[in-house]
Structure formats: C-alpha cells, structure tokens
Design an enzyme around this catalytic site. Structure first.
Site, PDB file in Angstrom:
ATOM      1  N   ARG A   1      11.729  -6.082   4.554  1.00  0.00           N
ATOM      2  CA  ARG A   1      11.493  -4.643   4.398  1.00  0.00           C
ATOM      3  C   ARG A   1      12.482  -3.832   5.242  1.00  0.00           C
ATOM      4  NH1 ARG A   1       5.774  -1.971   5.290  1.00  0.00           N
ATOM      5  NH2 ARG A   1       5.820  -3.143   7.245  1.00  0.00           N
TER       6      ARG A   1
ATOM      7  N   LYS B   1       0.834  -1.214   0.000  1.00  0.00           N
ATOM      8  CA  LYS B   1       0.000   0.000   0.000  1.00  0.00           C
ATOM      9  C   LYS B   1       0.870   1.267   0.000  1.00  0.00           C
ATOM     10  CE  LYS B   1      -1.993  -1.051   3.893  1.00  0.00           C
ATOM     11  NZ  LYS B   1      -1.321  -2.324   4.189  1.00  0.00           N
TER      12      LYS B   1
ATOM     13  N   ARG C   1      11.492  -2.283  10.856  1.00  0.00           N
ATOM     14  CA  ARG C   1      10.496  -1.717  11.766  1.00  0.00           C
ATOM     15  C   ARG C   1      10.253  -2.657  12.948  1.00  0.00           C
ATOM     16  NH1 ARG C   1       5.491   0.230   8.082  1.00  0.00           N
ATOM     17  NH2 ARG C   1       4.333  -0.974   9.602  1.00  0.00           N
TER      18      ARG C   1
ATOM     19  N   ARG D   1      -0.548  -9.065  13.211  1.00  0.00           N
ATOM     20  CA  ARG D   1      -1.109  -8.015  12.341  1.00  0.00           C
ATOM     21  C   ARG D   1      -1.964  -8.625  11.241  1.00  0.00           C
ATOM     22  NH1 ARG D   1       4.136  -5.032  10.648  1.00  0.00           N
ATOM     23  NH2 ARG D   1       2.777  -3.739   9.353  1.00  0.00           N
TER      24      ARG D   1
ATOM     25  N   ARG E   1      -9.469   1.350   8.583  1.00  0.00           N
ATOM     26  CA  ARG E   1      -9.032  -0.001   8.880  1.00  0.00           C
ATOM     27  C   ARG E   1     -10.101  -0.797   9.606  1.00  0.00           C
ATOM     28  NH1 ARG E   1      -3.259   0.738   8.956  1.00  0.00           N
ATOM     29  NH2 ARG E   1      -2.301  -1.298   9.042  1.00  0.00           N
TER      30      ARG E   1
HETATM   31  P1  AP5 Z   1       4.871  -1.650   1.770  1.00  0.00           P
HETATM   32  O1  AP5 Z   1       4.563  -0.775   0.611  1.00  0.00           O
HETATM   33  O2  AP5 Z   1       5.669  -1.085   2.896  1.00  0.00           O
HETATM   34  O3  AP5 Z   1       3.522  -2.329   2.317  1.00  0.00           O
HETATM   35  P2  AP5 Z   1       2.327  -1.739   3.143  1.00  0.00           P
HETATM   36  O4  AP5 Z   1       1.105  -2.400   2.644  1.00  0.00           O
HETATM   37  O5  AP5 Z   1       2.356  -0.242   3.154  1.00  0.00           O
HETATM   38  O6  AP5 Z   1       2.712  -2.322   4.560  1.00  0.00           O
HETATM   39  P3  AP5 Z   1       2.616  -1.720   6.008  1.00  0.00           P
HETATM   40  O7  AP5 Z   1       3.268  -2.721   6.918  1.00  0.00           O
HETATM   41  O8  AP5 Z   1       3.156  -0.316   6.086  1.00  0.00           O
HETATM   42  O9  AP5 Z   1       1.126  -1.717   6.222  1.00  0.00           O
HETATM   43  P4  AP5 Z   1       0.409  -1.799   7.521  1.00  0.00           P
HETATM   44  O10 AP5 Z   1      -0.935  -1.515   7.017  1.00  0.00           O
HETATM   45  O11 AP5 Z   1       0.527  -2.995   8.346  1.00  0.00           O
HETATM   46  O12 AP5 Z   1       1.201  -0.715   8.409  1.00  0.00           O
HETATM   47  P5  AP5 Z   1       0.908   0.798   8.753  1.00  0.00           P
HETATM   48  O13 AP5 Z   1       2.164   1.513   8.722  1.00  0.00           O
HETATM   49  O14 AP5 Z   1      -0.269   1.318   7.980  1.00  0.00           O
HETATM   50  O15 AP5 Z   1       5.593  -2.966   1.211  1.00  0.00           O
HETATM   51  C1  AP5 Z   1       6.019  -4.004   2.091  1.00  0.00           C
HETATM   52  C2  AP5 Z   1       7.367  -4.574   1.601  1.00  0.00           C
HETATM   53  O16 AP5 Z   1       7.189  -5.221   0.338  1.00  0.00           O
HETATM   54  C3  AP5 Z   1       8.437  -3.504   1.348  1.00  0.00           C
HETATM   55  O17 AP5 Z   1       9.685  -4.030   1.690  1.00  0.00           O
HETATM   56  C4  AP5 Z   1       8.346  -3.228  -0.147  1.00  0.00           C
HETATM   57  O18 AP5 Z   1       9.575  -2.752  -0.663  1.00  0.00           O
HETATM   58  C5  AP5 Z   1       7.977  -4.605  -0.692  1.00  0.00           C
HETATM   59  N1  AP5 Z   1       7.134  -4.531  -1.890  1.00  0.00           N
HETATM   60  C6  AP5 Z   1       6.158  -3.615  -2.166  1.00  0.00           C
HETATM   61  N2  AP5 Z   1       5.587  -3.887  -3.365  1.00  0.00           N
HETATM   62  C7  AP5 Z   1       6.197  -5.025  -3.821  1.00  0.00           C
HETATM   63  C8  AP5 Z   1       6.013  -5.827  -4.991  1.00  0.00           C
HETATM   64  N3  AP5 Z   1       5.081  -5.529  -5.922  1.00  0.00           N
HETATM   65  N4  AP5 Z   1       6.775  -6.943  -5.127  1.00  0.00           N
HETATM   66  C9  AP5 Z   1       7.706  -7.257  -4.185  1.00  0.00           C
HETATM   67  N5  AP5 Z   1       7.935  -6.547  -3.062  1.00  0.00           N
HETATM   68  C10 AP5 Z   1       7.173  -5.448  -2.872  1.00  0.00           C
HETATM   69  O19 AP5 Z   1       0.375   0.654  10.261  1.00  0.00           O
HETATM   70  C11 AP5 Z   1       1.235   0.223  11.293  1.00  0.00           C
HETATM   71  C12 AP5 Z   1       0.446   0.139  12.581  1.00  0.00           C
HETATM   72  O20 AP5 Z   1      -0.105   1.427  12.904  1.00  0.00           O
HETATM   73  C13 AP5 Z   1      -0.772  -0.798  12.566  1.00  0.00           C
HETATM   74  O21 AP5 Z   1      -0.432  -2.137  12.826  1.00  0.00           O
HETATM   75  C14 AP5 Z   1      -1.639  -0.170  13.658  1.00  0.00           C
HETATM   76  O22 AP5 Z   1      -1.188  -0.535  14.937  1.00  0.00           O
HETATM   77  C15 AP5 Z   1      -1.404   1.312  13.484  1.00  0.00           C
HETATM   78  N6  AP5 Z   1      -2.383   1.946  12.587  1.00  0.00           N
HETATM   79  C16 AP5 Z   1      -2.133   2.557  11.396  1.00  0.00           C
HETATM   80  N7  AP5 Z   1      -3.268   3.019  10.853  1.00  0.00           N
HETATM   81  C17 AP5 Z   1      -4.262   2.697  11.705  1.00  0.00           C
HETATM   82  C18 AP5 Z   1      -5.664   2.895  11.683  1.00  0.00           C
HETATM   83  N8  AP5 Z   1      -6.289   3.509  10.667  1.00  0.00           N
HETATM   84  N9  AP5 Z   1      -6.400   2.415  12.733  1.00  0.00           N
HETATM   85  C19 AP5 Z   1      -5.804   1.794  13.764  1.00  0.00           C
HETATM   86  N10 AP5 Z   1      -4.478   1.579  13.838  1.00  0.00           N
HETATM   87  C20 AP5 Z   1      -3.707   2.020  12.823  1.00  0.00           C
END
Ligand code: AP5
Length: 213
Positions: free
Chosen positions: A127, A13, A160, A171, A88
């Site tokens: 990552r 994402k 991370r 998660r 979410r």
């Molecule tokens: P990446 O692009 O980083 O993936 P992502 O989907 O953004 O993953 P996140 O872990 O950031 O998502 P998340 O939703 O768990 O975390 P968030 O920060 O929102 O890609 C992942 C890896 O794959 C990278 O190494 C990348 O290079 C690689 N990659 C990408 N595309 C690729 C491809 N096509 N092929 C191969 N490799 C590829 O949230 C973190 C925490 O914050 C949550 O757990 C929660 O506690 C809290 N939080 C955030 N938002 C909320 C909310 N709205 N409500 C409640 N809690 C929240």
C-alpha cells in the site's frame, strides 16, 4: 444512507468507502484519516493518537467517541455518511447507537469486507498513501499512473508508518480481539452484510452497491 465499514486492517474499507461516498454523495468519515491529519498538524490529539497507532494499538475510546459523535451531527451528514474505522470496539458501537438514538436516528448497514489474514500482510506492504489527499494505491494491484505520485492531486505517495510487517501483525491481532466481536453485534441488529473482499476493487464495489441499491 448511514453506513459502517467493517473489516480487518487492509481489507479495503477506505478504498470502498471513498467509492461509496462518491456514488451516494455522502461524506466519508475515516477516524484513521482524522488521526493522521492531526498527527501531520502536530495537534495534541495527534500526539496522543500517534503513540498508540505506531504500536498497532487502538487509540482509547475516550479520544474517539466524542469526535465521531460530533462529526455525524454536522449538517453535511444529515442525509448519510460512510463511517470507516469506527466503531472498532463494542463500547464505541454502543456509544454511537446511544448518541444516534438521541437524535432519533440509526445506522442502516454495517458492511463487512471479508479478507483472510494471509492476503492482508501482502496488501499492506504494497500500500502507498498520498501525504496530501489520503488517496490509497497498491504498487501491484492498484498502481498510480506515475510511480510515487498521486493520480488525483500530484502529492507524494508513502508507506504508512503502521504498515511495517511487525505492526501489521499486531493490528491484526488487535482486530480479532477487539473489533471482530462487532460482527455478532451488528448481526444481532440484523444490519450486517458481508462481501468477499478478495475480489477486484470493482467487483467488491458491485457487491456493495447491490446491497445498498
Ligand atoms: P485500504 O482500502 O487502504 O484498506 P483499509 O481497510 O482502509 O485499511 P486501513 O489500514 O486503513 O485500515 P485500518 O482499519 O487498520 O486503519 P485506519 O486508518 O482505520 O486497502 C489496503 C490496500 O489494499 C491498499 O493498498 C489498496 O489499494 C489495496 N486494495 C483495496 N482493495 C483491494 C482489492 N479489492 N484487491 C486488491 N487490493 C486492494 O486506522 C489506523 C489506526 O488508527 C488504528 O490502528 C488505530 O490505532 C487508530 N484508530 C483508527 N480508528 C480508531 C478507532 N475507532 N478506535 C481506536 N483507534 C482507532
């Protein structure tokens, strides 16, 4: 253009949201990045959020909704934005819809990046994220030019805290339980579009831009 990115943790994402934001010149609004910036700065919000994030749990809706509603109301978001990591939960989605409808506004597309759980664990362990600008790499799939250093700003790349395998499993189960129901929510609103997230980063982006035009 107002877009929501959906998908499991690690589906890509953030990677795609940054590319969309660049191409369409709209802000990339990542709730995860907002929380991580608050943790780094040691704010009250950061302290509260960290306790949940480290366990792989969601931060309570009450701490997220107002923050996002306020952010999408800012001037730079007038012509659009990419929401990454929000909503979410169904209550978050409903709160967003309600706030937008008061502004006579609505979301145009919810893009679901579909990646099976098996691929996710591998992606997360590889990552690396930049401590300065939040840029994201993968040690095998999308490596930085210089080991451990961000190509864009020269910042240090780290694993991370919540990317440890046991936290990733938690998660993923939280995602299936609380976030996946949004797929039906946006299907019913006829704005859900699904792309295959197992392809290369460029192929996923092409599929998304074919949808957005
Ligand atoms: P990446 O692009 O980083 O993936 P992502 O989907 O953004 O993953 P996140 O872990 O950031 O998502 P998340 O939703 O768990 O975390 P968030 O920060 O929102 O890609 C992942 C890896 O794959 C990278 O190494 C990348 O290079 C690689 N990659 C990408 N595309 C690729 C491809 N096509 N092929 C191969 N490799 C590829 O949230 C973190 C925490 O914050 C949550 O757990 C929660 O506690 C809290 N939080 C955030 N938002 C909320 C909310 N709205 N409500 C409640 N809690 C929240």
């Amino acid at each position: 253009m107002k877009i929501i990115m959906l998908g499991a943790p690690g589906a890509g994402k953030g990677t795609q949201a940054k590319m969309i934001a660049d191409k369409y010149n709209v802000p990339h609004i990542s709730t995860g990045d907002i929380f991580r910036a608050n943790i780094k700065e040691g704010t009250e919000l950061g302290k509260k959020a960290k306790a949940y994030m480290d366990k792989g749990e969601l931060v309570p809706d009450a701490l997220v909704v107002d923050l996002v509603v306020d952010r999408v109301g800012k001037k730079d978001a007038e012509n659009g934005y990419v929401l990454d990591g929000f909503p979410r939960t169904i209550p978050q989605a409903e709160a967003l819809d309600e706030a937008l409808s008061k502004m006579n506004d609505k979301i145009d597309y919810a893009i679901d990046i579909d990646v099976p759980d098996d691929n996710i664990v591998n992606r997360m362990s590889g990552r690396r994220a930049c401590v300065s600008c939040g840029g994201t790499y993968h040690i095998v799939n999308i490596p930085p030019k210089k080991d451990g250093i961000c190509d864009v700003c020269g910042g240090k790349l780290i694993l991370r805290d919540d990317d440890k395998p046991e936290t990733v499993q938690k998660r993923l189960s939280v995602y299936h339980e609380q976030t996946q129901p949004l797929i039906d929510y946006y299907t019913e609103k006829n704005i859900l579009r699904t792309v295959d997230g197992t392809c290369s980063m460029e192929e996923v982006f092409k599929a998304i831009t074919d949808i957005l035009g």
